[in-house]
Design a protein around this motif. Structure first.
Motif, PDB file in Angstrom:
ATOM      1  N   GLY A  95       0.742  -1.335  -0.157  1.00 13.10           N
ATOM      2  CA  GLY A  95      -0.101  -0.250   0.024  1.00 13.10           C
ATOM      3  C   GLY A  95       0.980   0.894   0.254  1.00 13.10           C
ATOM      4  N   SER A  96       2.211   1.223  -0.642  1.00 15.14           N
ATOM      5  CA  SER A  96       3.264   2.405  -1.087  1.00 15.14           C
ATOM      6  C   SER A  96       4.018   1.627  -1.988  1.00 15.14           C
ATOM      7  CB  SER A  96       3.398   2.597   1.081  1.00 15.14           C
ATOM      8  OG  SER A  96       4.797   3.276   1.395  1.00 15.14           O
ATOM      9  N   TYR A  97       4.514   2.700  -2.679  1.00 14.87           N
ATOM     10  CA  TYR A  97       5.844   2.731  -2.761  1.00 14.87           C
ATOM     11  C   TYR A  97       7.097   3.103  -2.417  1.00 14.87           C
ATOM     12  CZ  TYR A  97       3.440   3.271  -7.359  1.00 14.87           C
ATOM     13  OH  TYR A  97       3.008   3.293  -8.172  1.00 14.87           O
ATOM     14  N   ILE A  98       7.208   3.630  -0.725  1.00 15.13           N
ATOM     15  CA  ILE A  98       8.434   3.357   0.884  1.00 15.13           C
ATOM     16  C   ILE A  98       8.906   1.722   0.118  1.00 15.13           C
ATOM     17  CG2 ILE A  98       9.615   3.659   2.698  1.00 15.13           C
ATOM     18  CD1 ILE A  98       7.103   5.319   3.232  1.00 15.13           C
ATOM     19  N   PRO A  99       8.736   0.539  -0.095  1.00 22.63           N
ATOM     20  CA  PRO A  99       9.050  -0.279   0.141  1.00 22.63           C
ATOM     21  C   PRO A  99       9.440  -0.745  -1.233  1.00 22.63           C
ATOM     22  CG  PRO A  99       7.001  -0.966   1.137  1.00 22.63           C
ATOM     23  CD  PRO A  99       7.227   0.533   0.620  1.00 22.63           C
ATOM     24  N   VAL A 100       8.883   0.012  -2.490  1.00 20.48           N
ATOM     25  CA  VAL A 100       9.397   0.008  -3.304  1.00 20.48           C
ATOM     26  C   VAL A 100      10.971   1.095  -4.028  1.00 20.48           C
ATOM     27  CG1 VAL A 100       9.190   0.741  -6.134  1.00 20.48           C
ATOM     28  CG2 VAL A 100       6.980  -0.418  -4.470  1.00 20.48           C
ATOM     29  N   PHE A 101      10.947   1.562  -3.341  1.00 23.28           N
ATOM     30  CA  PHE A 101      12.123   1.918  -3.340  1.00 23.28           C
ATOM     31  C   PHE A 101      13.588   1.475  -2.305  1.00 23.28           C
ATOM     32  CE2 PHE A 101      14.592   5.130   0.184  1.00 23.28           C
ATOM     33  CZ  PHE A 101      15.424   5.744  -1.180  1.00 23.28           C
ATOM     34  N   ILE A 102      12.418   0.933  -1.061  1.00 24.55           N
ATOM     35  CA  ILE A 102      13.981   0.928  -0.200  1.00 24.55           C
ATOM     36  C   ILE A 102      14.521  -0.988  -1.158  1.00 24.55           C
ATOM     37  CG2 ILE A 102      13.897  -1.482   1.683  1.00 24.55           C
ATOM     38  CD1 ILE A 102      11.770   0.221   3.300  1.00 24.55           C
ATOM     39  N   PHE A 103      13.403  -1.567  -1.841  1.00 23.63           N
ATOM     40  CA  PHE A 103      13.819  -2.923  -3.038  1.00 23.63           C
ATOM     41  C   PHE A 103      15.147  -2.223  -3.687  1.00 23.63           C
ATOM     42  CE2 PHE A 103      12.930  -4.783  -6.866  1.00 23.63           C
ATOM     43  CZ  PHE A 103      13.251  -6.076  -6.369  1.00 23.63           C
ATOM     44  N   GLU A 104      14.636  -0.907  -4.565  1.00 23.07           N
ATOM     45  CA  GLU A 104      15.843  -0.500  -5.374  1.00 23.07           C
ATOM     46  C   GLU A 104      16.681   0.031  -4.727  1.00 23.07           C
ATOM     47  OE1 GLU A 104      15.543   3.030  -9.049  1.00 23.07           O
ATOM     48  OE2 GLU A 104      14.095   2.643  -7.767  1.00 23.07           O
ATOM     49  N   MET A 105      17.051   0.774  -3.555  1.00 20.59           N
ATOM     50  CA  MET A 105      18.384   0.956  -2.995  1.00 20.59           C
ATOM     51  C   MET A 105      19.049  -0.556  -2.520  1.00 20.59           C
ATOM     52  SD  MET A 105      18.797   4.465  -1.733  1.00 20.59           S
ATOM     53  CE  MET A 105      18.327   4.412  -3.442  1.00 20.59           C
ATOM     54  N   LEU A 106      18.522  -1.045  -2.356  1.00 26.51           N
ATOM     55  CA  LEU A 106      19.145  -2.962  -1.875  1.00 26.51           C
ATOM     56  C   LEU A 106      19.789  -2.942  -3.592  1.00 26.51           C
ATOM     57  CD1 LEU A 106      16.591  -4.264   0.816  1.00 26.51           C
ATOM     58  CD2 LEU A 106      19.088  -3.275   1.408  1.00 26.51           C
ATOM     59  N   ILE A 107      19.223  -3.427  -3.972  1.00 30.99           N
ATOM     60  CA  ILE A 107      19.466  -4.132  -5.390  1.00 30.99           C
ATOM     61  C   ILE A 107      20.798  -2.835  -5.855  1.00 30.99           C
ATOM     62  CG2 ILE A 107      17.393  -5.467  -6.343  1.00 30.99           C
ATOM     63  CD1 ILE A 107      17.164  -3.627  -8.290  1.00 30.99           C
ATOM     64  N   ALA A 108      20.218  -2.239  -6.061  1.00 31.82           N
ATOM     65  CA  ALA A 108      21.248  -0.937  -6.150  1.00 31.82           C
ATOM     66  C   ALA A 108      22.940  -0.964  -5.648  1.00 31.82           C
ATOM     67  CB  ALA A 108      20.497   0.783  -6.517  1.00 31.82           C
ATOM     68  N   SER A 109      22.288  -1.610  -4.380  1.00 30.29           N
ATOM     69  CA  SER A 109      23.839  -1.494  -3.784  1.00 30.29           C
ATOM     70  C   SER A 109      24.768  -2.633  -3.921  1.00 30.29           C
ATOM     71  CB  SER A 109      23.834  -1.479  -1.829  1.00 30.29           C
ATOM     72  OG  SER A 109      23.139   0.227  -1.659  1.00 30.29           O
ATOM     73  N   PHE A 110      23.545  -3.671  -4.348  1.00 33.25           N
ATOM     74  CA  PHE A 110      24.394  -4.628  -4.520  1.00 33.25           C
ATOM     75  C   PHE A 110      24.673  -4.746  -5.958  1.00 33.25           C
ATOM     76  CE2 PHE A 110      24.125  -9.695  -5.119  1.00 33.25           C
ATOM     77  CZ  PHE A 110      25.292  -9.650  -3.951  1.00 33.25           C
ATOM     78  N   ILE A 111      25.081  -4.094  -7.052  1.00 35.69           N
ATOM     79  CA  ILE A 111      24.721  -4.213  -8.112  1.00 35.69           C
ATOM     80  C   ILE A 111      26.774  -3.866  -7.835  1.00 35.69           C
ATOM     81  CG2 ILE A 111      25.909  -2.144 -10.438  1.00 35.69           C
ATOM     82  CD1 ILE A 111      22.320  -2.243 -10.930  1.00 35.69           C
ATOM     83  N   PRO A 112      27.482  -2.780  -7.293  1.00 38.80           N
ATOM     84  CA  PRO A 112      28.927  -3.031  -6.853  1.00 38.80           C
ATOM     85  C   PRO A 112      29.287  -3.690  -6.930  1.00 38.80           C
ATOM     86  CG  PRO A 112      28.294  -0.691  -6.438  1.00 38.80           C
ATOM     87  CD  PRO A 112      26.750  -1.862  -7.040  1.00 38.80           C
ATOM     88  N   VAL A 113      29.018  -4.899  -5.895  1.00 42.77           N
ATOM     89  CA  VAL A 113      29.457  -5.938  -5.564  1.00 42.77           C
ATOM     90  C   VAL A 113      29.538  -7.107  -6.408  1.00 42.77           C
ATOM     91  CG1 VAL A 113      29.540  -7.989  -3.972  1.00 42.77           C
ATOM     92  CG2 VAL A 113      28.310  -5.803  -3.101  1.00 42.77           C
ATOM     93  N   LEU A 114      28.198  -7.092  -7.345  1.00 45.93           N
ATOM     94  CA  LEU A 114      28.253  -8.217  -9.004  1.00 45.93           C
ATOM     95  C   LEU A 114      29.470  -7.537  -9.989  1.00 45.93           C
ATOM     96  CD1 LEU A 114      24.329  -8.227  -9.129  1.00 45.93           C
ATOM     97  CD2 LEU A 114      26.198  -9.450  -7.689  1.00 45.93           C
ATOM     98  N   GLY A 115      29.351  -6.391  -9.828  1.00 42.65           N
ATOM     99  CA  GLY A 115      30.733  -5.454 -10.803  1.00 42.65           C
ATOM    100  C   GLY A 115      31.938  -6.410 -10.839  1.00 42.65           C
ATOM    101  N   MET A 116      32.154  -6.016  -8.842  1.00 38.70           N
ATOM    102  CA  MET A 116      33.304  -6.442  -8.642  1.00 38.70           C
ATOM    103  C   MET A 116      33.274  -7.896  -8.698  1.00 38.70           C
ATOM    104  SD  MET A 116      35.382  -6.473  -5.050  1.00 38.70           S
ATOM    105  CE  MET A 116      33.875  -7.544  -3.930  1.00 38.70           C
TER     106      MET A 116
END
Length: 467
Positions: A95-116
């Motif tokens: 019922g909110s876009y806040i969890p969408v934002f949290i989800f995107e934050m988590l995968i975005a922060s994991f991208i540099p790890v995957l890049g490494m």
């Protein structure tokens, strides 16, 4: 017990965890800055300009996959569904876009790890660490992590697909090739840029294993193609039902008509992009606003017939776009979302002004230095340096005899993105480069390391008592 296990896990993966938390903190800091600039309006802070939020909102409200803000809700022909459906599902569930934002934050922060992890296949662990750091720090990627647009989930899925592909090349297995295909299909359903990979990757596998082609390899190549196509097939069918044409998106034809054609005309007519784009309404009485999979052939024909009359301008456009792809910093956009207003004094790409009006460009640079736009200048200089280091690093890597399959695939993917996105003409910006920053940084860091080693060797020789 769980605390002990978590502690042991973090200790074992401390490098990856450190990069993840660095990336997460930086993204949250920029989000807070942007939220303040948006006067506390959360939706305005995370909403991009591409309609992803609006379409997901319409899905939640039962209006279908449409960008329209009111009846009649026409099916959107441009945006693929994966990220939009994920957004709508999470927002509907909570019922909110806040969890969408949290989800995107988590995968975005994991991208540099995957890049490494990807960089480790090409360079040493020590250099791969710096690649991860650069991915965590890159300002435009940080901004895209805050906005609910396609680059972050696309890059996330693409990186996972490539990791499974690299794992397969190192040690072939059915499991690796299947998962690589699944995540490639998901990446395509977020952003169709890699829609040719289901064919190109199997071709690459046959070239890599050309000395030991077997029935198993043929089956794995077939698995890759079939599974990636199965993942995207529901959307192909949806478009067939809606528009009567099998296809992923009309985005390519839209860009051809709305971006490349005005760019070519601007170059040949000595005008600017805005002037030529606004003239679309009067050219053949077509605005291009009704481009769909059903009408795209007509618009492609109109665009190509116009562009074919300006071949020299097309070559110039491709050259400028390629340079912009590698050197555009995106800092003006980052500052804009943060509430820092910097007047855009560039009515043409900086490279165009450099070669046509160098004195004017010098004045623009002087004006920028005396304002927050200094960050734009520093960003541009950084990416010019990264581009040169990438080119030198790529050549040196191959010249030294390290012709690994991973490096060749990485260089091909960078070239693929750089060339394919030239269809955006003067609309090219740093956003299109974000998915391949990992490989640009990898070869740039490799080049910088070699340069540093040469400097240290030279200094040691010069200061040696026997010199």
């Amino acid at each position: 017990m769980m605390r002990m296990n978590l502690f042991e896990w973090l200790k074992k993966h401390k490098i990856g965890a450190s990069i993840f938390f660095l990336a997460l903190v930086l993204r949250l800091v920029l989000f807070c800055i942007n939220l303040d600039a948006a006067e506390g309006n959360f939706i305005d802070t995370i909403r991009g300009q591409d309609g992803y939020y609006e379409i997901s909102r319409n899905l939640i409200d039962g209006n279908g996959f449409s960008f329209d803000t009111g009846p009649v809700y026409t099916p959107d022909p441009l945006r693929p569904p994966a990220w939009i459906f994920i957004m709508a599902f999470i927002a509907k569930l909570f019922g909110s876009y806040i969890p969408v934002f949290i989800f995107e934050m988590l995968i975005a922060s994991f991208i540099p790890v995957l890049g490494m992890c990807l960089a480790r296949y090409i360079v040493s662990d020590r250099l791969a660490f710096f690649v991860g750091i650069l991915l965590a720090l890159e300002p435009y990627a940080i901004l895209l992590s805050v906005l609910t647009i396609s680059e972050t989930p696309f890059t996330f899925f693409l990186f996972i697909s490539l990791l499974f592909l690299f794992k397969y090349i190192k040690q072939p297995s059915t499991r690796s090739i299947i998962w690589s295909a699944v995540f490639l299909g998901l990446a395509i359903l977020v952003k169709p840029t890699v829609q040719f990979f289901p064919v190109l990757i199997p071709i690459a596998l046959f070239l890599i294993f050309r000395k030991k082609i077997s029935k198993t390899l043929c089956m794995h190549a077939l698995y890759f193609f079939v599974i990636s196509m199965l993942v995207i097939s529901p959307w192909l069918y949806r478009n067939y039902k809606e528009f009567g044409v099998w296809g992923l998106s009309a985005q390519a034809s839209f860009n051809l008509y709305q971006y490349l054609m005005p760019t070519v005309l601007a170059i040949d007519n000595g005008t600017d992009f805005a002037t030529e784009h606004s003239a679309l309404t009067f050219r053949n009485n077509l605005t291009g606003s009704d481009i769909t999979l059903a009408t795209e052939d007509y618009y492609i024909e109109k665009a190509l017939s116009t562009i074919s009359l300006h071949k020299t301008a097309l070559v110039k456009s491709v050259g400028i776009s390629m340079m912009t792809f590698f050197t555009h910093d995106g800092m003006l956009t980052v500052l804009g979302y943060a509430g820092v207003r910097v007047p855009n004094l560039l009515d043409k790409p900086a490279l165009t002004i450099l070669f046509t009006e160098p004195v004017r460009l010098a004045g623009i640079i002087s004006a920028y230095i005396a304002s927050p736009a200094i960050l734009v200048l520093l960003g541009r200089l950084f990416w010019i340096a990264m581009t040169l280091l990438f080119l030198v690093g790529g050549i040196r890597y191959l010249w030294k005899g390290k012709v690994s399959s991973y490096a060749l695939i990485a260089l091909f993917i960078v070239a693929y993105f750089a060339f394919l996105t030239t269809v955006n003409g003067f609309g090219m910006n740093a956003r299109f480069r974000v998915p391949v920053n990992v490989f640009i940084f990898t070869f740039a860091v490799y080049s910088l390391s070699a340069l540093w080693h040469s400097v240290r060797t030279f200094i040691r020789v010069q200061t040696s008592p026997h010199a």
